[in-house]
Write an enzyme that holds these catalytic residues in place. Structure first.
Site, short mmCIF file in Angstrom:
data_model
loop_
_atom_site.label_atom_id
_atom_site.label_comp_id
_atom_site.label_asym_id
_atom_site.label_seq_id
_atom_site.Cartn_x
_atom_site.Cartn_y
_atom_site.Cartn_z
N LYS A 35 25.43 39.38 -56.48
CA LYS A 35 26.70 39.47 -55.77
C LYS A 35 27.34 40.83 -56.02
CE LYS A 35 30.58 37.35 -57.17
NZ LYS A 35 31.66 38.38 -57.10
N ASP A 62 30.38 40.19 -51.32
CA ASP A 62 31.57 39.37 -51.52
C ASP A 62 32.82 40.22 -51.31
OD1 ASP A 62 33.37 37.41 -52.33
OD2 ASP A 62 33.07 37.81 -54.48
N LYS A 64 35.24 39.23 -48.79
CA LYS A 64 36.32 38.31 -48.36
C LYS A 64 37.16 38.91 -47.22
CE LYS A 64 36.80 36.35 -53.03
NZ LYS A 64 35.99 37.34 -53.80
N ASP A 67 41.29 39.48 -41.38
CA ASP A 67 42.02 40.35 -40.46
C ASP A 67 42.05 39.66 -39.10
OD1 ASP A 67 43.10 42.76 -39.19
OD2 ASP A 67 42.27 43.86 -40.89
N THR A 121 39.67 30.57 -56.87
CA THR A 121 39.56 29.71 -58.05
C THR A 121 40.58 30.04 -59.13
OG1 THR A 121 37.83 31.14 -58.96
CG2 THR A 121 37.12 29.21 -57.69
N ARG A 212 29.42 37.00 -66.41
CA ARG A 212 29.30 37.46 -67.79
C ARG A 212 28.34 36.66 -68.66
NH1 ARG A 212 34.73 37.60 -66.34
NH2 ARG A 212 35.61 39.69 -66.08
#
Length: 238
Positions: A35, A62, A64, A67, A121, A212
């Site tokens: 990603k 990614d 997002k 518009d 999230t 991570r």
């Protein structure tokens, strides 16, 4: 309930192409996708996507997008021109925005999958209230996920805590891409709604986004990081 086979998407939390490729060199493109988010793409642009493709990885871009319909669709098609496996938009952009993106991808015969973000999230009810939505996050997730499916997209990004509900409501074929995955006992960092890989699989997630816990591990390809993987197809989308 049996565990589903899932694919792992490793979040490249890097600021430079050099650092991103250093992480990629420790990973296996047959076991995971990658990603590329806003920070890395803003620093390095399309060249980092090409470099990852050259190493054999499929890429989830990614960014997002959110518009007016035409502008968003043009951005989505620009991402598809890069050959990315998956790209996303904000479902809160609405039905016309999402349907326009789907129509343009079909018109261009692109293979890129298009998914939508429902509720970030990191957001809780208080955060939604601040923007005029006095509603529990899972209710807004449910509403936007249904809209996304009706608009013809391939799936949604959602918390694993919402995955079980969405799997029941939206059927078996709709993709559920789940960030906020942490092994038991790991630091939650900035994710509010997190869950373990095993629970996410039990609840119906199809793609687990893990950052991570993999990228900062000394041995990122060890089995505990990559549970019950579905194989990555050998045919690339670029």
């Amino acid at each position: 309930m049996e565990l589903r086979f899932v694919s792992i998407i490793v979040a490249l939390d890097a600021k430079s192409q050099y650092d991103a490729l250093a992480i990629a060199d420790q990973l296996d493109p047959s076991l995971c996708r990658l990603k590329v988010g806003k920070e890395l793409f803003t620093h390095e642009g399309p060249l980092v996507v090409k470099a990852l493709h050259d190493k054999g990885f499929e890429v989830f871009l990614d960014l997002k997008f959110h518009d007016i319909p035409n502008t968003t669709a043009q951005a989505v098609c620009a991402a598809a021109d890069l050959g990315v496996w998956m790209v996303n938009v904000h479902a809160s952009g609405g039905r016309r925005m999402m349907e326009t993106c789907v129509e343009r991808l079909k018109a261009g015969n692109y293979k890129t999958q298009l998914i939508a973000v429902t509720v970030l999230t990191s957001m809780e009810r208080e955060d939604l209230r601040d923007i005029g939505l006095d509603i529990e996050p899972f209710e807004q997730v449910k509403r936007l996920a249904k809209l996304t499916q009706q608009s013809g997209l391939d799936g949604v990004v959602c918390s694993a805590q919402e995955a079980k509900m969405l799997r029941q409501d939206l059927g078996a074929e709709f993709a559920l891409v789940t960030p906020g995955i942490r092994p038991a006992g790991a630091n939650a960092d900035d994710q509010k709604r997190i869950v373990t890989p095993k629970q996410a699989m039990l609840d119906g997630s199809t793609h687990l986004v893990i950052g991570r816990p993999i990228t900062q591990s000394e041995h990122p390809m060890q089995p505990e990081h990559l549970p019950q993987l579905a194989p990555i197809p050998t045919e690339q989308n670029h």
